[in-house]
Motif scaffolding. Structure first.
Motif, PDB file in Angstrom:
ATOM      1  N   ALA A  92       2.841   6.108  -2.833  1.00  0.00           N
ATOM      2  CA  ALA A  92       4.187   6.551  -3.238  1.00  0.00           C
ATOM      3  C   ALA A  92       4.323   6.823  -4.695  1.00  0.00           C
ATOM      4  N   CYS A  93       3.742   5.923  -5.548  1.00  0.00           N
ATOM      5  CA  CYS A  93       3.848   5.917  -6.831  1.00  0.00           C
ATOM      6  C   CYS A  93       2.748   6.778  -7.537  1.00  0.00           C
ATOM      7  N   VAL A  94       1.542   6.756  -6.868  1.00  0.00           N
ATOM      8  CA  VAL A  94       0.444   7.687  -7.367  1.00  0.00           C
ATOM      9  C   VAL A  94       1.135   8.982  -7.103  1.00  0.00           C
ATOM     10  N   ARG A  95       1.711   9.385  -5.772  1.00  0.00           N
ATOM     11  CA  ARG A  95       2.206  10.848  -5.639  1.00  0.00           C
ATOM     12  C   ARG A  95       3.266  11.120  -7.058  1.00  0.00           C
ATOM     13  N   TRP A  96       4.132  10.191  -7.183  1.00  0.00           N
ATOM     14  CA  TRP A  96       5.007  10.513  -8.278  1.00  0.00           C
ATOM     15  C   TRP A  96       4.333  10.753  -9.558  1.00  0.00           C
ATOM     16  N   VAL A  97       3.293   9.972  -9.898  1.00  0.00           N
ATOM     17  CA  VAL A  97       2.569  10.135 -11.298  1.00  0.00           C
ATOM     18  C   VAL A  97       1.925  11.381 -10.947  1.00  0.00           C
ATOM     19  N   LEU A  98       1.448  12.015  -9.963  1.00  0.00           N
ATOM     20  CA  LEU A  98       0.786  13.274  -9.910  1.00  0.00           C
ATOM     21  C   LEU A  98       1.920  14.456 -10.106  1.00  0.00           C
ATOM     22  N   PRO A 128     -10.063  14.239   3.003  1.00  0.00           N
ATOM     23  CA  PRO A 128      -9.772  12.749   3.404  1.00  0.00           C
ATOM     24  C   PRO A 128      -9.915  11.922   2.223  1.00  0.00           C
ATOM     25  N   ALA A 129     -11.150  12.260   1.381  1.00  0.00           N
ATOM     26  CA  ALA A 129     -11.214  11.331   0.066  1.00  0.00           C
ATOM     27  C   ALA A 129      -9.659  11.140  -0.772  1.00  0.00           C
ATOM     28  N   VAL A 130      -9.325  12.584  -0.973  1.00  0.00           N
ATOM     29  CA  VAL A 130      -7.828  12.424  -1.743  1.00  0.00           C
ATOM     30  C   VAL A 130      -6.720  11.857  -0.996  1.00  0.00           C
ATOM     31  N   ARG A 131      -6.876  11.988   0.518  1.00  0.00           N
ATOM     32  CA  ARG A 131      -5.889  11.142   1.121  1.00  0.00           C
ATOM     33  C   ARG A 131      -5.886   9.946   0.892  1.00  0.00           C
ATOM     34  N   GLY A 132      -6.974   9.398   0.703  1.00  0.00           N
ATOM     35  CA  GLY A 132      -7.351   7.944   1.015  1.00  0.00           C
ATOM     36  C   GLY A 132      -6.759   7.440  -0.341  1.00  0.00           C
ATOM     37  N   VAL A 133      -6.465   8.133  -1.447  1.00  0.00           N
ATOM     38  CA  VAL A 133      -6.002   7.662  -2.710  1.00  0.00           C
ATOM     39  C   VAL A 133      -4.392   7.830  -2.520  1.00  0.00           C
ATOM     40  N   VAL A 134      -4.106   9.053  -2.374  1.00  0.00           N
ATOM     41  CA  VAL A 134      -2.524   9.476  -2.532  1.00  0.00           C
ATOM     42  C   VAL A 134      -1.834   9.029  -1.281  1.00  0.00           C
ATOM     43  N   GLY A 135      -2.558   8.953  -0.290  1.00  0.00           N
ATOM     44  CA  GLY A 135      -1.614   8.818   1.219  1.00  0.00           C
ATOM     45  C   GLY A 135      -0.868   9.864   1.649  1.00  0.00           C
ATOM     46  N   VAL A 143      -0.706  21.150  -4.084  1.00  0.00           N
ATOM     47  CA  VAL A 143      -1.672  20.291  -4.340  1.00  0.00           C
ATOM     48  C   VAL A 143      -1.503  18.928  -4.249  1.00  0.00           C
ATOM     49  N   VAL A 144      -0.096  18.214  -4.427  1.00  0.00           N
ATOM     50  CA  VAL A 144       0.156  16.760  -4.279  1.00  0.00           C
ATOM     51  C   VAL A 144       0.224  16.624  -2.667  1.00  0.00           C
ATOM     52  N   TYR A 145       0.839  17.561  -1.804  1.00  0.00           N
ATOM     53  CA  TYR A 145       1.314  17.215  -0.515  1.00  0.00           C
ATOM     54  C   TYR A 145       0.604  18.024   0.793  1.00  0.00           C
ATOM     55  N   ILE A 146      -0.024  19.042   0.335  1.00  0.00           N
ATOM     56  CA  ILE A 146      -0.876  19.725   1.485  1.00  0.00           C
ATOM     57  C   ILE A 146      -2.288  19.448   1.368  1.00  0.00           C
ATOM     58  N   VAL A 147      -2.854  19.525   0.053  1.00  0.00           N
ATOM     59  CA  VAL A 147      -4.257  19.412  -0.013  1.00  0.00           C
ATOM     60  C   VAL A 147      -4.870  18.003   0.494  1.00  0.00           C
ATOM     61  N   VAL A 187       0.862  -1.207   0.077  1.00  0.00           N
ATOM     62  CA  VAL A 187      -0.038   0.099   0.055  1.00  0.00           C
ATOM     63  C   VAL A 187       0.924   1.306  -0.178  1.00  0.00           C
ATOM     64  N   ARG A 188       2.000   1.308   0.970  1.00  0.00           N
ATOM     65  CA  ARG A 188       2.670   2.348   0.840  1.00  0.00           C
ATOM     66  C   ARG A 188       3.269   2.698  -0.448  1.00  0.00           C
ATOM     67  N   ARG A 189       3.948   1.688  -1.090  1.00  0.00           N
ATOM     68  CA  ARG A 189       4.618   1.680  -2.325  1.00  0.00           C
ATOM     69  C   ARG A 189       3.751   2.317  -3.447  1.00  0.00           C
ATOM     70  N   LEU A 190       2.507   1.764  -3.251  1.00  0.00           N
ATOM     71  CA  LEU A 190       1.583   2.043  -4.330  1.00  0.00           C
ATOM     72  C   LEU A 190       1.155   3.503  -4.383  1.00  0.00           C
TER      73      LEU A 190
END
Length: 324
Positions: A127-133, A313-320, A304-308, A122-125
């Motif tokens: 992290a990869c989502v944040r890299w994609v963003l 919560p809904a966004v945090r559930g996807v990008v962590g 947008v990627v790290y503070i929002v 989950v953590r790796r996935l």
């Protein structure tokens, strides 16, 4: 001296509840802005740009070197350039900055694969989502945005033109002026003139460095038990709580011997080179306003990627969140 050493050892060996109690007395940071620690890290970028700009004004060699506002650089003739780093052909620019997103991505991939703090899928996935963003942000700003990238669109919106396109329009080709991009213009031998040109170098170097600092920094701090996590998040019920409530795995007590590792060291090298080339860009390339807009554009991407996600919560559930 002995008392001081023993005091430090006592604090390091204190029970987690004791450290948590001490940390609870600190004022809670807002989830809507970077934490005090993040603010210190982010302050490195404007400080570097300000120092470089002041240096370029005070340095006799830089002041006396011819500067071309069309190419956003000093004379490229080795006999006239104020420094090796003022030449676009310098190896650091050609092999590192021009390929900067690839080097950043390589360091990040190695960290994700090798560092024990990202041992779960989950953590790796996430992290990869944040890299994609973040990569999408870089791609839209510098490469393509449903046509010309944002930098080129901004240039044209502020009155910029391709000199070659203007010549061809005068000769009857009315489509060239609307379709040309900076890359196409320069490849055809034209000059990108007028308008405001956001510094792509500053944007890339700031965004990629902030990305690595965020991804590696929080993971390492939590893994090594160096510092209490000062981030806060807004929960689904609207309550603001410490980010620790969403930490699925406790910090790495007793694992400090592997807190950084090979992947962390490689990341450190990339970050160091990024900051050095940011300083060189601040001294030798672009106007202060072009550098400022490059910095601001990168800051928007970071926010947008790290503070929002901290207050949605809904966004945090996807990008962590890094390290959690």
């Amino acid at each position: 001296m002995v008392t001081t050493r023993r005091g430090a050892e006592t604090w390091a060996e204190a029970a987690p509840s004791t450290r948590a109690s001490a940390a609870s007395t600190r004022p809670r940071s807002s989830p809507y802005v970077p934490t005090p620690l993040e603010q210190i890290g982010l302050a490195i970028f404007p400080a570097t740009l300000i120092f470089g700009t002041i240096f370029s004004v005070l340095s006799p060699q830089t002041r006396s070197a011819p500067y071309d506002h069309v190419t956003q650089s000093h004379a490229q003739d080795p006999t006239m350039a104020p420094s090796y780093f003022a030449r676009k052909s310098n190896l650091f620019n050609v092999l590192f900055v021009k390929q900067g997103w690839g080097w950043m991505s390589l360091a990040f991939i190695l960290f994700v694969l090798l560092h024990p703090s990202l041992s779960t899928q989950v953590r790796r996935l996430q992290a990869c989502v944040r890299w994609v963003l973040v990569t999408a942000c870089w791609f839209f700003v510098t490469q393509w945005f449903f046509g010309p990238p944002i930098i080129d669109r901004g240039f044209r919106w502020t009155g910029g033109r391709c000199e070659l396109a203007e010549m061809e329009v005068e000769m009857g080709d009315t489509s060239v002026g609307e379709k040309v991009t900076a890359v196409a213009c320069k490849a055809a031998g034209g000059k990108w003139k007028g308008g405001h040109d956001i510094s792509g170098h500053v944007f890339l170097l700031v965004l990629s460095t902030a990305f690595l600092m965020e991804e590696v920094g929080w993971a390492v701090l939590r893994w090594a038990n160096w510092r209490e996590d000062e981030r806060t998040v807004v929960m689904a019920d609207g309550a603001t709580k410490s980010a620790n409530v969403e930490a699925g795995v406790a910090a790495g007590a007793g694992r400090a011997q592997s807190w950084f590792g090979l992947s962390g060291k490689i990341t450190g090298v990339v970050v160091g080179l990024n900051l050095w080339m940011l300083l060189m860009t601040a001294i030798y390339f672009h106007t202060w306003f072009e550098k400022l807009t490059g910095l601001l554009t990168a800051t928007v991407g970071f926010y947008v990627v790290y503070i929002v996600p901290r207050f949605i919560p809904a966004v945090r559930g996807v990008v962590g969140m890094p390290g959690i």
